[in-house]
Design a protein around this motif. Sequence first.
Motif, PDB file in Angstrom:
ATOM      1  N   LEU A 191     -72.105 -12.306  77.362  1.00 18.73           N
ATOM      2  CA  LEU A 191     -71.056 -11.932  78.299  1.00 18.73           C
ATOM      3  C   LEU A 191     -70.184 -13.113  78.691  1.00 18.73           C
ATOM      4  O   LEU A 191     -68.994 -12.957  78.980  1.00 18.73           O
ATOM      5  N   LEU A 192     -70.762 -14.298  78.703  1.00 19.17           N
ATOM      6  CA  LEU A 192     -70.001 -15.489  79.071  1.00 19.17           C
ATOM      7  C   LEU A 192     -69.056 -15.935  77.959  1.00 19.17           C
ATOM      8  O   LEU A 192     -67.974 -16.466  78.230  1.00 19.17           O
ATOM      9  N   HIS A 193     -69.446 -15.715  76.711  1.00 22.16           N
ATOM     10  CA  HIS A 193     -68.703 -16.323  75.602  1.00 22.16           C
ATOM     11  C   HIS A 193     -68.092 -15.341  74.624  1.00 22.16           C
ATOM     12  O   HIS A 193     -67.422 -15.750  73.676  1.00 22.16           O
ATOM     13  N   SER A 194     -68.339 -14.050  74.815  1.00 25.98           N
ATOM     14  CA  SER A 194     -67.725 -13.079  73.918  1.00 25.98           C
ATOM     15  C   SER A 194     -67.475 -11.794  74.672  1.00 25.98           C
ATOM     16  O   SER A 194     -68.032 -11.552  75.732  1.00 25.98           O
ATOM     17  N   SER A 195     -66.612 -10.955  74.128  1.00 25.36           N
ATOM     18  CA  SER A 195     -66.298  -9.684  74.756  1.00 25.36           C
ATOM     19  C   SER A 195     -65.850  -8.711  73.697  1.00 25.36           C
ATOM     20  O   SER A 195     -65.126  -9.079  72.778  1.00 25.36           O
ATOM     21  N   PRO A 196     -66.270  -7.456  73.798  1.00 23.61           N
ATOM     22  CA  PRO A 196     -65.854  -6.482  72.801  1.00 23.61           C
ATOM     23  C   PRO A 196     -64.371  -6.158  72.873  1.00 23.61           C
ATOM     24  O   PRO A 196     -63.784  -5.696  71.912  1.00 23.61           O
ATOM     25  N   TRP A 197     -63.749  -6.385  74.033  1.00 22.58           N
ATOM     26  CA  TRP A 197     -62.341  -6.056  74.189  1.00 22.58           C
ATOM     27  C   TRP A 197     -61.520  -7.278  74.593  1.00 22.58           C
ATOM     28  O   TRP A 197     -60.569  -7.182  75.359  1.00 22.58           O
ATOM     29  N   LYS A 198     -61.951  -8.435  74.109  1.00 21.33           N
ATOM     30  CA  LYS A 198     -61.219  -9.677  74.362  1.00 21.33           C
ATOM     31  C   LYS A 198     -61.181  -9.972  75.859  1.00 21.33           C
ATOM     32  O   LYS A 198     -61.913  -9.435  76.653  1.00 21.33           O
ATOM     33  N   LYS A 199     -60.276 -10.873  76.253  1.00 18.94           N
ATOM     34  CA  LYS A 199     -60.276 -11.292  77.658  1.00 18.94           C
ATOM     35  C   LYS A 199     -59.633 -10.245  78.552  1.00 18.94           C
ATOM     36  O   LYS A 199     -58.833  -9.419  78.115  1.00 18.94           O
ATOM     37  N   HIS A 250     -71.300   6.166  70.905  1.00 22.09           N
ATOM     38  CA  HIS A 250     -72.568   5.445  70.857  1.00 22.09           C
ATOM     39  C   HIS A 250     -73.137   5.396  72.273  1.00 22.09           C
ATOM     40  O   HIS A 250     -72.383   5.322  73.245  1.00 22.09           O
ATOM     41  N   PHE A 251     -74.447   5.417  72.371  1.00 24.65           N
ATOM     42  CA  PHE A 251     -75.081   5.345  73.683  1.00 24.65           C
ATOM     43  C   PHE A 251     -74.952   3.922  74.227  1.00 24.65           C
ATOM     44  O   PHE A 251     -75.530   2.982  73.683  1.00 24.65           O
ATOM     45  N   TYR A 252     -74.173   3.784  75.276  1.00 20.56           N
ATOM     46  CA  TYR A 252     -73.932   2.485  75.899  1.00 20.56           C
ATOM     47  C   TYR A 252     -74.829   2.358  77.125  1.00 20.56           C
ATOM     48  O   TYR A 252     -74.830   3.234  78.003  1.00 20.56           O
ATOM     49  N   LYS A 253     -75.588   1.285  77.203  1.00 22.70           N
ATOM     50  CA  LYS A 253     -76.575   1.122  78.272  1.00 22.70           C
ATOM     51  C   LYS A 253     -76.283  -0.080  79.151  1.00 22.70           C
ATOM     52  O   LYS A 253     -77.184  -0.657  79.742  1.00 22.70           O
ATOM     53  N   GLY A 254     -75.041  -0.490  79.219  1.00 20.37           N
ATOM     54  CA  GLY A 254     -74.685  -1.603  80.095  1.00 20.37           C
ATOM     55  C   GLY A 254     -74.478  -2.885  79.337  1.00 20.37           C
ATOM     56  O   GLY A 254     -75.155  -3.168  78.353  1.00 20.37           O
ATOM     57  N   GLY A 255     -73.532  -3.694  79.831  1.00 28.59           N
ATOM     58  CA  GLY A 255     -73.120  -4.894  79.116  1.00 28.59           C
ATOM     59  C   GLY A 255     -74.214  -5.893  78.832  1.00 28.59           C
ATOM     60  O   GLY A 255     -74.224  -6.530  77.780  1.00 28.59           O
ATOM     61  N   LEU A 256     -75.164  -6.052  79.741  1.00 27.17           N
ATOM     62  CA  LEU A 256     -76.192  -7.064  79.552  1.00 27.17           C
ATOM     63  C   LEU A 256     -77.138  -6.706  78.423  1.00 27.17           C
ATOM     64  O   LEU A 256     -77.735  -7.581  77.807  1.00 27.17           O
ATOM     65  N   ARG A 257     -77.254  -5.427  78.116  1.00 28.68           N
ATOM     66  CA  ARG A 257     -78.226  -4.995  77.114  1.00 28.68           C
ATOM     67  C   ARG A 257     -77.611  -4.786  75.729  1.00 28.68           C
ATOM     68  O   ARG A 257     -78.304  -4.436  74.792  1.00 28.68           O
ATOM     69  N   VAL A 258     -76.307  -4.967  75.613  1.00 27.18           N
ATOM     70  CA  VAL A 258     -75.665  -4.727  74.329  1.00 27.18           C
ATOM     71  C   VAL A 258     -75.776  -5.969  73.452  1.00 27.18           C
ATOM     72  O   VAL A 258     -75.289  -7.034  73.790  1.00 27.18           O
ATOM     73  N   SER A 259     -76.444  -5.827  72.306  1.00 31.09           N
ATOM     74  CA  SER A 259     -76.623  -6.961  71.397  1.00 31.09           C
ATOM     75  C   SER A 259     -75.596  -6.961  70.279  1.00 31.09           C
ATOM     76  O   SER A 259     -75.372  -7.996  69.655  1.00 31.09           O
ATOM     77  N   GLN A 260     -75.000  -5.821  70.021  1.00 33.48           N
ATOM     78  CA  GLN A 260     -73.988  -5.756  68.975  1.00 33.48           C
ATOM     79  C   GLN A 260     -72.728  -5.105  69.533  1.00 33.48           C
ATOM     80  O   GLN A 260     -72.683  -3.903  69.768  1.00 33.48           O
ATOM     81  N   TRP A 261     -71.691  -5.917  69.730  1.00 33.56           N
ATOM     82  CA  TRP A 261     -70.458  -5.410  70.303  1.00 33.56           C
ATOM     83  C   TRP A 261     -69.649  -4.582  69.294  1.00 33.56           C
ATOM     84  O   TRP A 261     -68.720  -3.881  69.672  1.00 33.56           O
ATOM     85  N   THR A 262     -69.996  -4.671  68.021  1.00 34.53           N
ATOM     86  CA  THR A 262     -69.176  -4.029  66.997  1.00 34.53           C
ATOM     87  C   THR A 262     -69.035  -2.527  67.218  1.00 34.53           C
ATOM     88  O   THR A 262     -68.011  -1.932  66.885  1.00 34.53           O
ATOM     89  N   LYS A 263     -70.059  -1.904  67.778  1.00 33.83           N
ATOM     90  CA  LYS A 263     -69.995  -0.464  68.018  1.00 33.83           C
ATOM     91  C   LYS A 263     -68.915  -0.097  69.029  1.00 33.83           C
ATOM     92  O   LYS A 263     -68.427   1.029  69.045  1.00 33.83           O
ATOM     93  N   LEU A 264     -68.540  -1.047  69.882  1.00 32.30           N
ATOM     94  CA  LEU A 264     -67.566  -0.756  70.921  1.00 32.30           C
ATOM     95  C   LEU A 264     -66.136  -1.099  70.522  1.00 32.30           C
ATOM     96  O   LEU A 264     -65.191  -0.695  71.188  1.00 32.30           O
TER      97      LEU A 264
END
Length: 528
Positions: A262-270, A326-340
Motif C-alpha cells: 500500500l505504501l509503494h504501489s497502487s492498483p489505480w495509481k496515485k 473478483h472477491f475483494y477483501k480489503g486493500g491490506l489483504r490483496v497480494s495481486q493488484w492485477t485483478k483490480l
Amino acid sequence: MSEALQRHWNEASHHEAAKDLPAARAGYEAMLAIEPKLVAPNLRLSRLAQIADRYVEARDRALQASHVCVETQDAKSIGFVSLRLLAFAEDGEIVRLIRSMDWIRRDVLQQSAVLAQHLWLVDQHELALEFLTHVGTRVKPSPLLCYTRANVLRSLGMLDEAVEYYEYALRLDPHNAYVHRTLAFHQASRPAGSRVPRLEAARRHHAEGSAESAQLCYALFKELDAADQTEAAWQALQEGAAAVRRTLRHDREEEARGFERLLHSSPWKKSPTASAVSGGPVPIFIVGMPRTGTTLLDRVLGNHAEVVSLGERNDFDAAISEVSNHFYKGGLRVSQWTKLLAADPALVGERYLERLAPRIAGHHCFIDKNPKNFFNVGLILRALPQARIICVRRDPMDACFSNLKELFEGGAYPYSYAFEDLAAHHRGFVQLMAHWQASANGSVHIVDYEALVRVGDETLHELLAFCGLAPAKGLLDITANASPVSTASSSQVRSPIHDRGVGAWRRYALQLEPLRVMLEARRTENGA
C-alpha cells in the motif's frame, strides 16, 4: 423432489464433496434445467462461483435464490438464503426476503433467532425488534432469541432492558460464554465483581483453551478490572488473548508486506486532487484503528442536520468486487493488484453510490465508518474524488491497549492479541496514515482522540470546515443522538463525552512495559 432431481442432487453433492467442482456445477445446473424455481441449487452454484472467484455470478445466483424463495414462499430455506446474501452486503434484499414471509409459519418461527440476528447485522434494529416481539408470543424462549433481543435493545440504546434479556438468556443457559462476555462489556456488575463467581463456574464447564473459555476470560478481565483486582484481571486477559491468537495464527510478516504494497504501489495509481462535487451527497469515511474513537466521532458528526450516518458499511468492497468481478477483501489483504486493474474507478464510485442511494437521499453528507476502509483510502479517492477521509489517531499505548482488551467477532483484527503483532501493526498504521496524508492533497484529515474529548469545540471547528459543513450547536452532546449503533462501543457512546480513557493503559503500566518498549523502538526507527 422428483426422482430425476434427487439423482442430480445426489450426484452433484458427491462431486462437490470430491472437489470435482465442474461436475458438481453441471449437476446443479441440470436440476435447474428441469425445474428453474429451486432454491438449493442456486445457493450451491453461488458457493461454487465464489470458490472460482467469480463475484458477479456468485452474487447473481444468491439473488436468484432469494427471488425464488420469495416467489415460492420456501420458508425452510430463508435462513440459508439470508446468510448467503450477507456475503454480498445485500441488505435491502435480506429485508425484502424476511418481510415477504408469513411470520407465523412454523418454518419461519423455527429460524426466528437466526433471522432476527440477520436483521440486526444489516442495521435493521427496529424491524428486528418488531420481528422478535411478533415471534416471541409464538415460540418458546431460547438463549439465542434472548441474546439476540438483548443485542438489538443495546443497539437501540435501551441499555437496562438489554441487561434483562442477557440475564434471561443466562437463566436458560448459565454457561453460555458469549452472553457472559457481551454482558460484561455492556454494563458493569453491581457491586463491582459480583459476577465473577458465576463466570468461574461457567469457565469450569468449558475446556481450557476453547473458544468459550476465551470468551469467559475476557468477561473475567472486565469484571475483575472493574473490581480493582488488576493482577487477576491481567492474568485472565493474557490467557484469553493467547487462546484466541492460537486459533487465528496471525502472520505478522505477511501483514507487513501488505502495508508495504500500500505504501509503494497502487492498483489505480496515485490519488487525484480532491475536487468539489456539484449535486449529490458527499461521502465522509471515518477510519482508523478500531476502539480509538471512530464511533464517538461518528456520533458527533451524526448530530449535524446535514449528515446521515450509515454505520460500518461493506459497500465499497462490494462495489469493487462487482465491477472487477473478483472477491475483494480489503486493500491490506490483496497480494495481486492485477485483478483490480481492469476495474474502472469511476464505475466503482457510481456503483457504491447506487448501493447507498435509498439511505443517503436528501442529505448533504453521509458517513461510512468501517475502520477497515483505512486500507482503501487510495482506491476511495480514485473512485470518489469528492470524498472526505477522517482518520482518528490515538495515543499509541492507549490505542494498542484498547485493541488488546477487545475480543473482536469473526476473527477480525487478528493482530490484536500479542504485543509483537500490535506493535508491528501500529507501525504500519502510522506509516500508512502519513502516506495518505501526504499523497491525498487535502482529502485526508487527522483527528486526535485526545483533542476531541478535551478541546472538542476547537477540533470540531476544523473538522466541519474540512467537510464543508456549516457550524452547528450541540454536536458534542452525543447523548442527543438517538440513532442505533452496533459497534463494540454501542454502550459507551450513550454517555456524555469524557476523557477517562486518556492514559487508561497506565493502570497496567507494569504489564504493558514490553509493549511500550516495542512501540518506542518502532517510533525511533521511523524517525518520529
